[in-house]
Motif scaffolding. Structure first.
Motif, PDB file in Angstrom:
ATOM      1  N   PHE A  69       5.955 -13.344   9.448  1.00 42.97           N
ATOM      2  CA  PHE A  69       4.929 -12.924  10.408  1.00 42.97           C
ATOM      3  C   PHE A  69       5.425 -11.743  11.247  1.00 42.97           C
ATOM      4  N   ALA A  70       6.651 -11.849  11.766  1.00 44.96           N
ATOM      5  CA  ALA A  70       7.193 -10.764  12.591  1.00 44.96           C
ATOM      6  C   ALA A  70       7.343  -9.485  11.783  1.00 44.96           C
ATOM      7  N   ALA A  71       7.746  -9.610  10.518  1.00 48.79           N
ATOM      8  CA  ALA A  71       7.900  -8.425   9.671  1.00 48.79           C
ATOM      9  C   ALA A  71       6.548  -7.741   9.448  1.00 48.79           C
ATOM     10  N   MET A  72       5.503  -8.526   9.227  1.00 47.27           N
ATOM     11  CA  MET A  72       4.170  -7.949   9.035  1.00 47.27           C
ATOM     12  C   MET A  72       3.726  -7.199  10.290  1.00 47.27           C
ATOM     13  N   ILE A  73       3.887  -7.832  11.442  1.00 45.87           N
ATOM     14  CA  ILE A  73       3.430  -7.228  12.690  1.00 45.87           C
ATOM     15  C   ILE A  73       4.215  -5.965  13.020  1.00 45.87           C
ATOM     16  N   VAL A  94     -14.498  -5.021  -4.415  1.00 48.86           N
ATOM     17  CA  VAL A  94     -13.850  -6.320  -4.616  1.00 48.86           C
ATOM     18  C   VAL A  94     -12.392  -6.270  -4.166  1.00 48.86           C
ATOM     19  N   THR A  95     -11.702  -5.170  -4.469  1.00 44.87           N
ATOM     20  CA  THR A  95     -10.292  -5.057  -4.068  1.00 44.87           C
ATOM     21  C   THR A  95     -10.150  -5.053  -2.553  1.00 44.87           C
ATOM     22  N   GLY A  96     -10.960  -4.261  -1.882  1.00 45.72           N
ATOM     23  CA  GLY A  96     -10.908  -4.229  -0.426  1.00 45.72           C
ATOM     24  C   GLY A  96     -11.261  -5.564   0.187  1.00 45.72           C
ATOM     25  N   ALA A  97     -12.254  -6.259  -0.392  1.00 48.69           N
ATOM     26  CA  ALA A  97     -12.648  -7.573   0.115  1.00 48.69           C
ATOM     27  C   ALA A  97     -11.499  -8.565   0.001  1.00 48.69           C
ATOM     28  N   LEU A  98     -10.798  -8.560  -1.141  1.00 44.59           N
ATOM     29  CA  LEU A  98      -9.686  -9.495  -1.339  1.00 44.59           C
ATOM     30  C   LEU A  98      -8.538  -9.195  -0.378  1.00 44.59           C
ATOM     31  N   LEU A  99      -8.172  -7.924  -0.250  1.00 40.78           N
ATOM     32  CA  LEU A  99      -7.066  -7.559   0.644  1.00 40.78           C
ATOM     33  C   LEU A  99      -7.391  -7.878   2.099  1.00 40.78           C
ATOM     34  N   ALA A 100      -8.610  -7.567   2.522  1.00 37.59           N
ATOM     35  CA  ALA A 100      -8.995  -7.850   3.902  1.00 37.59           C
ATOM     36  C   ALA A 100      -8.991  -9.349   4.178  1.00 37.59           C
ATOM     37  N   SER A 101      -9.467 -10.146   3.227  1.00 35.60           N
ATOM     38  CA  SER A 101      -9.514 -11.600   3.414  1.00 35.60           C
ATOM     39  C   SER A 101      -8.116 -12.175   3.559  1.00 35.60           C
ATOM     40  N   LEU A 102      -7.205 -11.786   2.673  1.00 39.05           N
ATOM     41  CA  LEU A 102      -5.835 -12.304   2.742  1.00 39.05           C
ATOM     42  C   LEU A 102      -5.142 -11.835   4.020  1.00 39.05           C
ATOM     43  N   ALA A 103      -5.395 -10.579   4.414  1.00 38.33           N
ATOM     44  CA  ALA A 103      -4.712 -10.040   5.587  1.00 38.33           C
ATOM     45  C   ALA A 103      -5.145 -10.729   6.867  1.00 38.33           C
ATOM     46  N   LEU A 109       6.248  -3.999  10.826  1.00 35.41           N
ATOM     47  CA  LEU A 109       6.382  -2.961   9.806  1.00 35.41           C
ATOM     48  C   LEU A 109       5.060  -2.288   9.447  1.00 35.41           C
ATOM     49  N   LEU A 110       3.971  -3.053   9.433  1.00 40.25           N
ATOM     50  CA  LEU A 110       2.700  -2.474   8.984  1.00 40.25           C
ATOM     51  C   LEU A 110       2.240  -1.283   9.834  1.00 40.25           C
ATOM     52  N   PRO A 111       2.440  -1.276  11.166  1.00 40.00           N
ATOM     53  CA  PRO A 111       2.030  -0.074  11.921  1.00 40.00           C
ATOM     54  C   PRO A 111       2.748   1.194  11.462  1.00 40.00           C
ATOM     55  N   PHE A 112       3.991   1.074  11.017  1.00 39.97           N
ATOM     56  CA  PHE A 112       4.710   2.245  10.527  1.00 39.97           C
ATOM     57  C   PHE A 112       4.243   2.633   9.116  1.00 39.97           C
ATOM     58  N   LEU A 113       3.943   1.629   8.291  1.00 38.88           N
ATOM     59  CA  LEU A 113       3.478   1.902   6.933  1.00 38.88           C
ATOM     60  C   LEU A 113       2.047   2.431   6.919  1.00 38.88           C
ATOM     61  N   ALA A 114       1.303   2.204   8.026  1.00 41.43           N
ATOM     62  CA  ALA A 114      -0.112   2.605   8.064  1.00 41.43           C
ATOM     63  C   ALA A 114      -0.296   4.100   7.858  1.00 41.43           C
ATOM     64  N   ASP A 115       0.701   4.903   8.214  1.00 41.42           N
ATOM     65  CA  ASP A 115       0.587   6.355   8.036  1.00 41.42           C
ATOM     66  C   ASP A 115       0.773   6.784   6.584  1.00 41.42           C
ATOM     67  N   LEU A 116       1.261   5.876   5.746  1.00 43.78           N
ATOM     68  CA  LEU A 116       1.553   6.240   4.364  1.00 43.78           C
ATOM     69  C   LEU A 116       0.324   6.206   3.469  1.00 43.78           C
ATOM     70  N   SER A 117      -0.586   5.262   3.697  1.00 48.29           N
ATOM     71  CA  SER A 117      -1.769   5.147   2.845  1.00 48.29           C
ATOM     72  C   SER A 117      -2.857   4.394   3.580  1.00 48.29           C
ATOM     73  N   GLN A 118      -4.094   4.562   3.100  1.00 51.93           N
ATOM     74  CA  GLN A 118      -5.230   3.857   3.677  1.00 51.93           C
ATOM     75  C   GLN A 118      -5.098   2.351   3.468  1.00 51.93           C
ATOM     76  N   MET A 119      -4.504   1.923   2.354  1.00 52.29           N
ATOM     77  CA  MET A 119      -4.355   0.500   2.102  1.00 52.29           C
ATOM     78  C   MET A 119      -3.498  -0.158   3.178  1.00 52.29           C
ATOM     79  N   PHE A 120      -2.365   0.463   3.513  1.00 53.29           N
ATOM     80  CA  PHE A 120      -1.512  -0.102   4.556  1.00 53.29           C
ATOM     81  C   PHE A 120      -2.206  -0.038   5.918  1.00 53.29           C
TER      82      PHE A 120
END
Length: 403
Positions: free
Chosen positions: A212-216, A300-309, A218-229
């Motif tokens: 959980f801590a790693a997600m919270i 469908v891909t965006g729906a699955l990723l958003a649901s899991l996230a 690391l993801l803000p830094f990875l967000a600049d790399l791609s729209q998915m992050f």
């Protein structure tokens, strides 16, 4: 030799049992998280006797205490208790799949809706969202802000958002509410919680907390790399900040999608209205948003990723807390802190009721009249939310034809 197949199939039979019962609940559980908890008690305490009332009450208290979707967390824990980790996954999929598929289907057909009939129905879905959020604000204020201090914290949260709107303003309002609660609310002792028999260790709980801590972090830094992050970062943050019920996810998701320009305000409120008409957890609203957002991944891909996230943070926090819950809930200071945070959440949701819900949905006196009628049907007539949503869509379609 003959006993081994039976022993091997017993866990599979339990997992299938868990999936079947939660799929039935996912198809029939209308009414939001509080209603879901009632359905769960009837099914698992009274009918199936998987646990007693005391253990169930303790589990519900834990999930109400933590951020995340309370009813889905209770279901996840019940599946874990009954069928281990695969049982927990089966409970989540069974309870979530029906509403996720329905909202994904709505996301696919919404661009095809045109003309006064269809646009009026979509307007009706936006208008009924005003009544539903207003009902949530009033109910939460009654339960979470019953005295002067907590009511003042709620008003202070609205003031914080007036000064600093957006995700960080919400985070600051909730944090300040927690600090105010710890400083101003008189702690009250409570009975030590009963232990819950879960097949997990403290090491697994620590591992979940690390993830959980790693997600919270690391993801803000990875967000600049791609729209998915960037998308994963937004939905994870929304799932990690939800206290006090599923409706609180509305302002968080609005800040992460509409404010970013990924989803239009009209599409956002239409989807939120549609989410009220389907059974299961309200968090599947993220499924819809992941499907309709402008930049990819969507569909469908965006729906699955958003649901899991959006679900992952609440489940990881639950796994981390389960081994320590009995000791934690007996601490008065922790209870005062959470009461302050919950009061701030009422203010955050109240601010969202004004903007974007009211300002986007209500354009004239006819819209206001329909919103008030929906509120009366929900609060005084006690009509099922899904029925009110369908009625509002029909009324909106009628107004669209007339005007």
């Amino acid at each position: 030799m003959l006993e081994e197949p039976a022993q091997a199939t017993q866990p599979k039979a339990r997992i299938a049992e868990v999936f079947g019962v939660f799929l039935k609940l996912g198809l029939t559980s209308f009414g939001g998280p509080i209603a879901h908890l009632g359905y769960f008690r009837t099914e698992f305490v009274e009918r199936r006797r998987w646990l007693d009332d005391g253990a169930y009450a303790d589990l519900v208290a834990l999930c109400q205490f933590l951020p995340g979707p309370a009813s889905s967390q209770v279901g996840f824990a019940l599946g874990l208790m009954r069928g281990g980790w695969w049982g927990a996954c089966a409970a989540f999929v069974g309870f979530t799949l029906p509403s996720a598929l329905l909202l994904l289907a709505f996301a696919q057909i919404m661009p095809l809706l045109s003309g006064p009939l269809a646009s009026g129905a979509l307007d009706g879905l936006k208008i009924v969202a005003v009544a539903i959020v207003a009902q949530a604000v009033l109910g939460m204020a009654r339960n979470l802000c019953p005295e002067r201090i907590t009511a003042g914290i709620a008003v202070g949260a609205v003031a914080c958002l007036a000064i600093a709107p957006g995700v960080w303003g919400m985070l600051g309002a909730i944090a300040l509410g927690a600090v105010a609660g710890a400083a101003l609310i008189r702690p009250e002792m409570s009975a030590t919680g009963r232990s819950l028999d879960m097949p997990m260790t403290r090491r697994q709980g620590i591992g979940a907390l690390v993830v959980f801590a790693a997600m919270i972090c690391l993801l803000p830094f990875l967000a600049d790399l791609s729209q998915m992050f960037a998308m994963l970062d937004g939905f994870v943050r929304a799932g990690a900040l939800v206290f006090g019920g599923g409706h609180v996810v509305l302002p968080l998701l609005e800040a992460e999608t509409v404010a970013q320009g990924w989803v239009s305000g009209d599409a956002f409120l239409a989807g939120y209205g549609a989410a009220q008409a389907v059974p299961g957890p309200l968090f599947t609203f993220a499924t819809y948003l992941g499907a309709v957002q402008g930049p990819g991944p969507n569909g469908v891909t965006g729906a699955l990723l958003a649901s899991l996230a959006i679900f992952a943070p609440g489940f990881l926090i639950l796994i981390a807390a389960l081994p320590h819950w009995a000791q934690l809930r007996s601490q008065p200071a922790a209870q005062a802190l959470m009461r302050g945070a919950n009061a701030a959440v009422v203010g955050v949701l109240g601010a969202a009721l004004y903007d974007p819900v009211f300002t986007t949905a209500i354009g004239d006196l006819a819209d206001l009249a329909l919103a008030l009628a929906c509120l009366v049907l929900l609060m005084l007539w006690r009509c099922p939310p899904w029925l009110v949503v369908l009625g509002a869509a029909g009324a909106g379609a009628t107004l669209g034809i007339i005007t």
